[in-house]
Scaffold this motif. Sequence first.
Motif, PDB file in Angstrom:
ATOM      1  N   GLY A 126       2.412   5.651   7.272  1.00 48.66           N
ATOM      2  CA  GLY A 126       3.798   6.081   7.170  1.00 48.66           C
ATOM      3  C   GLY A 126       4.103   6.831   5.892  1.00 48.66           C
ATOM      4  N   GLU A 127       5.395   7.086   5.676  1.00 49.88           N
ATOM      5  CA  GLU A 127       5.854   7.810   4.489  1.00 49.88           C
ATOM      6  C   GLU A 127       6.491   6.879   3.461  1.00 49.88           C
ATOM      7  N   THR A 128       6.514   5.582   3.768  1.00 49.24           N
ATOM      8  CA  THR A 128       7.042   4.589   2.829  1.00 49.24           C
ATOM      9  C   THR A 128       5.966   3.539   2.566  1.00 49.24           C
ATOM     10  N   ASP A 129       6.237   2.650   1.639  1.00 47.97           N
ATOM     11  CA  ASP A 129       5.285   1.589   1.327  1.00 47.97           C
ATOM     12  C   ASP A 129       4.998   0.731   2.558  1.00 47.97           C
ATOM     13  N   LEU A 130       3.745   0.334   2.705  1.00 52.88           N
ATOM     14  CA  LEU A 130       3.333  -0.595   3.755  1.00 52.88           C
ATOM     15  C   LEU A 130       3.245  -1.984   3.115  1.00 52.88           C
ATOM     16  N   VAL A 131       4.095  -2.893   3.561  1.00 51.86           N
ATOM     17  CA  VAL A 131       4.152  -4.237   2.973  1.00 51.86           C
ATOM     18  C   VAL A 131       3.539  -5.234   3.954  1.00 51.86           C
ATOM     19  N   THR A 132       2.520  -5.937   3.498  1.00 49.27           N
ATOM     20  CA  THR A 132       1.782  -6.864   4.358  1.00 49.27           C
ATOM     21  C   THR A 132       1.730  -8.242   3.724  1.00 49.27           C
TER      22      THR A 132
ATOM     23  N   GLY B 127       7.058  -0.834   7.041  1.00 45.95           N
ATOM     24  CA  GLY B 127       6.195   0.335   7.077  1.00 45.95           C
ATOM     25  C   GLY B 127       5.375   0.405   8.353  1.00 45.95           C
ATOM     26  N   GLU B 128       4.467   1.415   8.400  1.00 51.54           N
ATOM     27  CA  GLU B 128       3.617   1.623   9.565  1.00 51.54           C
ATOM     28  C   GLU B 128       2.179   1.804   9.117  1.00 51.54           C
ATOM     29  N   GLY B 129       1.266   1.196   9.863  1.00 50.33           N
ATOM     30  CA  GLY B 129      -0.130   1.307   9.477  1.00 50.33           C
ATOM     31  C   GLY B 129      -1.074   0.967  10.610  1.00 50.33           C
TER      32      GLY B 129
ATOM     33  N   TYR C 282      -5.829  -1.692  15.469  1.00 48.08           N
ATOM     34  CA  TYR C 282      -4.540  -2.327  15.783  1.00 48.08           C
ATOM     35  C   TYR C 282      -3.464  -1.594  14.982  1.00 48.08           C
ATOM     36  N   PHE C 283      -2.559  -0.912  15.699  1.00 44.75           N
ATOM     37  CA  PHE C 283      -1.471  -0.218  15.026  1.00 44.75           C
ATOM     38  C   PHE C 283      -0.320  -1.205  14.808  1.00 44.75           C
ATOM     39  N   VAL C 284       0.151  -1.288  13.573  1.00 42.21           N
ATOM     40  CA  VAL C 284       1.118  -2.315  13.182  1.00 42.21           C
ATOM     41  C   VAL C 284       2.329  -1.670  12.532  1.00 42.21           C
ATOM     42  N   SER C 285       3.462  -2.383  12.641  1.00 39.39           N
ATOM     43  CA  SER C 285       4.712  -1.847  12.104  1.00 39.39           C
ATOM     44  C   SER C 285       5.665  -2.981  11.770  1.00 39.39           C
ATOM     45  N   GLY C 286       6.478  -2.750  10.759  1.00 40.20           N
ATOM     46  CA  GLY C 286       7.512  -3.717  10.422  1.00 40.20           C
ATOM     47  C   GLY C 286       8.587  -3.818  11.472  1.00 40.20           C
ATOM     48  N   ASN C 287       8.607  -2.866  12.412  1.00 38.41           N
ATOM     49  CA  ASN C 287       9.589  -2.898  13.493  1.00 38.41           C
ATOM     50  C   ASN C 287       9.203  -3.874  14.591  1.00 38.41           C
TER      51      ASN C 287
ATOM     52  N   SER D   3       0.845  -1.196   0.000  1.00 41.06           N
ATOM     53  CA  SER D   3       0.000   0.000   0.000  1.00 41.06           C
ATOM     54  C   SER D   3       0.878   1.242   0.000  1.00 41.06           C
ATOM     55  N   LYS D   4       0.557   2.183  -0.872  1.00 39.61           N
ATOM     56  CA  LYS D   4       1.288   3.441  -0.925  1.00 39.61           C
ATOM     57  C   LYS D   4       0.922   4.315   0.287  1.00 39.61           C
ATOM     58  N   PRO D   5       1.779   5.277   0.649  1.00 40.66           N
ATOM     59  CA  PRO D   5       1.478   6.162   1.791  1.00 40.66           C
ATOM     60  C   PRO D   5       0.107   6.818   1.652  1.00 40.66           C
ATOM     61  N   GLY D   6      -0.657   6.801   2.755  1.00 34.39           N
ATOM     62  CA  GLY D   6      -1.975   7.433   2.786  1.00 34.39           C
ATOM     63  C   GLY D   6      -3.095   6.588   2.219  1.00 34.39           C
TER      64      GLY D   6
END
Length: 369
Positions: free
Chosen positions: A343-349, A302-304, A319-324, A279-282
């Motif tokens: 986030g400001e980068t791609d969100l990869v799920t 990413g963050e989402g 549920y707030f999720v992150s690659g971190n 998913s692209k930012p926003g």
Amino acid sequence: MKVLVTGSQGFIGKNLLAELKNKEFPEILEVNRKTEQSTLDKYCKEAEFVFHLAGVNRPEDQSEFMDGNYGFTSILLETLKKQKNTCPILISSSIQAELDNPYGVSKKAGEDLLFEYSEETGAKVLVYRLPNVFGKWCRPNYNSAVATFCHNVAHDLSINVNDPSVEMNLVYIDDLIGEFINALNGKENTRGDFCEVPVVHVTTLGEIVELIYSFKKSREERTIPNMSKAFTKKLYSTYLSYLPSKQFSYDLKMNVDHRGSFTEFIKTPDRGQVSVNISKPGITKGNHWHHTKNEKFLVVSGEGVIRFRRIGTEEIIEYFVSGNKLEVVDIPTGYTHNIENLGETDLVTIMWVNEYFNPEKPDTYYLEV
């Protein structure tokens, strides 16, 4: 322990050496066609266990069966006697030793020689009458139909099966090597005068060919065969080992638009489907719910936020999720849901769903969270 291995460059020998090295055996004494008698003398003096795997399977002249399967066995045993070494010796024979053909007769002669050697010297001998053995590093168009079929199908070559109903008894190379390691440790599996591999797969030539062709097709369809049967799992691993080196990879169909992309990775007949969603930012994706279909989301970059609302209610769960911080979020049935890139980068799920997408019964209903 110093382990002597004859036929060290053969199919079984290569696999055995690899496992002995994995288990950090300090000294492996390798014997092959190029080994000189002086070296064999030295090795037979030092060896504390002998794996006698050398043999002849497809000679140019049938007389070579006796020379390779009986003659070299005789040389090996005489060398051990000369060195006064009565360490255990394991020989790989064949179920064809029961048959009256040149190969079977030569294998039976080698067995008899070993039993006589045991009576004379008191040495422990382990005779394995092996059925067809299959697995990685087996030479195609030599002595294994499975190797030939895997190689030919992987290389887009034709195969010939005269009678698909012919039944085969098969032993997988890893099961064989596991049994050999057990024998090395004094835990061999015996039946009467002989030893055997406890796991034998019984199937037909036709079933083998059908499976191998399905493996080839699975790469085109992004599927994975049903691995619930041990034989299928082992045959699939074997097939992949014959892929041409330039064909290890294969393309996936990426469904791309302004929001990002969605790509099916793996589909299985009984364990669902895995896909990669970017998913692209926003961007917000989803806003739908399912009756029976269920999913698992794993954000790897990413963050989402993943939002839920139970059908018929107004409460929104987030549920707030992150690659971190990798965590799996279950998507229960009866909840409309979406995922938004914050986030400001791609969100990869990574997304898993319990069944294939069926356009005639999608079980997917649009509804804003």
